[in-house]
Enzyme design. Structure first.
Site, PDB file in Angstrom:
ATOM      1  N   ASP A  44       0.834  -1.193   0.000  1.00 56.34           N
ATOM      2  CA  ASP A  44       0.000   0.000   0.000  1.00 56.34           C
ATOM      3  C   ASP A  44       0.877   1.255   0.000  1.00 56.34           C
ATOM      4  O   ASP A  44       2.006   1.226   0.507  1.00 56.34           O
ATOM      5  CB  ASP A  44      -0.902   0.018   1.240  1.00 56.34           C
ATOM      6  CG  ASP A  44      -1.967  -1.072   1.196  1.00 56.34           C
ATOM      7  OD1 ASP A  44      -2.306  -1.508   0.079  1.00 56.34           O
ATOM      8  OD2 ASP A  44      -2.447  -1.480   2.272  1.00 56.34           O
ATOM      9  N   TYR A  72       6.694  -8.242   8.675  1.00 55.55           N
ATOM     10  CA  TYR A  72       6.354  -6.829   8.845  1.00 55.55           C
ATOM     11  C   TYR A  72       6.503  -6.424  10.321  1.00 55.55           C
ATOM     12  O   TYR A  72       6.339  -7.252  11.225  1.00 55.55           O
ATOM     13  CB  TYR A  72       4.895  -6.566   8.468  1.00 55.55           C
ATOM     14  CG  TYR A  72       4.516  -6.903   7.058  1.00 55.55           C
ATOM     15  CD1 TYR A  72       4.482  -5.916   6.069  1.00 55.55           C
ATOM     16  CD2 TYR A  72       4.143  -8.204   6.699  1.00 55.55           C
ATOM     17  CE1 TYR A  72       4.104  -6.215   4.766  1.00 55.55           C
ATOM     18  CE2 TYR A  72       3.769  -8.510   5.401  1.00 55.55           C
ATOM     19  CZ  TYR A  72       3.745  -7.516   4.440  1.00 55.55           C
ATOM     20  OH  TYR A  72       3.372  -7.824   3.151  1.00 55.55           O
ATOM     21  N   ASP A  86      -6.691   1.194   8.024  1.00 65.23           N
ATOM     22  CA  ASP A  86      -5.412   1.801   8.405  1.00 65.23           C
ATOM     23  C   ASP A  86      -5.638   3.280   8.730  1.00 65.23           C
ATOM     24  O   ASP A  86      -6.782   3.747   8.806  1.00 65.23           O
ATOM     25  CB  ASP A  86      -4.355   1.604   7.312  1.00 65.23           C
ATOM     26  CG  ASP A  86      -4.678   2.332   6.007  1.00 65.23           C
ATOM     27  OD1 ASP A  86      -5.622   3.162   5.978  1.00 65.23           O
ATOM     28  OD2 ASP A  86      -3.997   2.077   5.002  1.00 65.23           O
ATOM     29  N   ARG A 184      -3.358  -5.051   7.728  1.00 69.13           N
ATOM     30  CA  ARG A 184      -4.394  -4.116   8.186  1.00 69.13           C
ATOM     31  C   ARG A 184      -5.533  -4.877   8.865  1.00 69.13           C
ATOM     32  O   ARG A 184      -6.018  -4.504   9.930  1.00 69.13           O
ATOM     33  CB  ARG A 184      -4.991  -3.353   6.994  1.00 69.13           C
ATOM     34  CG  ARG A 184      -4.119  -2.317   6.377  1.00 69.13           C
ATOM     35  CD  ARG A 184      -4.832  -1.681   5.196  1.00 69.13           C
ATOM     36  NE  ARG A 184      -4.806  -2.500   3.996  1.00 69.13           N
ATOM     37  CZ  ARG A 184      -5.704  -2.441   3.021  1.00 69.13           C
ATOM     38  NH1 ARG A 184      -6.741  -1.631   3.121  1.00 69.13           N
ATOM     39  NH2 ARG A 184      -5.591  -3.186   1.950  1.00 69.13           N
TER      40      ARG A 184
END
Length: 312
Positions: A44, A72, A86, A184
């Site tokens: 993203d 992540y 988010d 997310r």
């Protein structure tokens, strides 16, 4: 001039905030003066970190590198949820976090979400339903049914102190997960199990397969390397990029069959749980094979690199 710099390999890019993965591909094409560039998994715009970029003949590896495990470091904020799951979305639901939540409670929830779990893709995502991307429906103000998918969370643990202020609670986590995971959505799931609406407030990808954040370079650094003529020093060779796949070494006789795309029996001593594996001969990768879908005990080529249809 196009084609002045014939480059082949994988560039480990540190994607900047505000760029789509496609923006990065466009920028790399422009810097390297080549059209043959592809990324290995969408990030993203607000997410930074490791984005392997395949260049030249290495574009043949995109689908295999995209399928690899990702890691992540994210931050979840409890207290309100958003349309995009988010920090970029509009607030959907609010619930003040009146009392701090203990580290033990959070770690228990993270453990609950480790392993194979189900996720429903967020409306603001590129998943296609009836030939149309979900974010296109979302921009029209529509919410539609979408099928859940099974993904795997290999590791999930707390990496920061727990910060409680102004009716919200924040903490960071590290997650290693399979292809198709929406971090997310994971942040939202963490909130649900803790009893609060939540969203992901920050995210950086620190690893994609064998590619790590400390290998990654910025677009500005790439431009400098191009100016100095040192781009190749930062390209990972194609065959090294396949190190994460199980490897099978073969003889001269079998090599000839592999180059011709033959269906072959799976060696009895081959321990193979992965979707694909690479076939090497004299330190050179000839092909990537997979289990034959209709012939038990047999394997078929997914992609031949040194054969009649390849210039790998």
């Amino acid at each position: 001039m196009e084609g002045v710099y014939p480059l082949d390999g994988i560039l480990v890019l540190n994607k900047p905030k505000g760029f789509t993965s496609h923006d990065c591909v466009f920028k790399v094409r422009k810097i390297l003066k080549t059209k043959k560039v592809g990324h290995t998994g969408t990030l993203d715009p607000e997410v930074t970190g490791v984005l392997p970029i395949c260049i030249g003949k290495a574009t043949k590896l995109v689908e295999f590198l995209t399928a690899e495990q990702k890691t992540y470091i994210g931050e979840v904020t409890l207290g309100f949820s958003t349309t995009t799951e988010d920090q970029t979305g509009e607030t959907v639901e609010e619930k003040e976090v009146g009392e701090p939540i203990s580290k033990i409670e959070i770690e228990r929830v993270l453990q609950q979400l480790t392993g194979e779990i189900e996720q429903t893709p967020p409306m603001f995502s590129a998943v296609k339903i009836n030939g149309k991307k979900l974010y296109e429906y979302a921009r029209e103000g529509k919410v539609i049914d979408r099928p859940s998918r099974k993904i795997t969370i290999y590791d999930l643990f707390l990496t920061s102190d727990i910060k409680h202020e102004n009716g919200t609670l924040k903490f960071s986590f590290e997650v290693s997960c399979s292809k198709g995971t929406y971090v997310r959505t994971l942040a939202v799931q963490i909130g649900e199990l803790l009893g609060y609406p939540a969203h992901m407030s920050q995210l950086i990808r620190v690893a994609s397969g064998n590619f790590k954040i400390d290998q990654a370079i910025t677009l500005d650094e790439l431009e400098e390397l191009m100016t100095d003529g040192n781009v190749e020093s930062k390209l990972v060779p194609m065959e090294k990029a396949l190190n994460s796949l199980p490897k099978l070494a073969i003889s001269d006789t079998v090599a000839e069959k592999v180059q011709n795309g033959a269906v072959l029996p799976i060696p009895e001593d081959l321990e193979w749980d992965a979707e694909y594996f690479s076939i090497f001969h004299d330190d050179s990768c000839l092909a990537i094979y997979m289990k034959h879908p209709t012939k038990p005990g047999m394997m078929k080529p997914k992609k031949v690199f040194h054969g009649q249809d390849s210039d790998f």
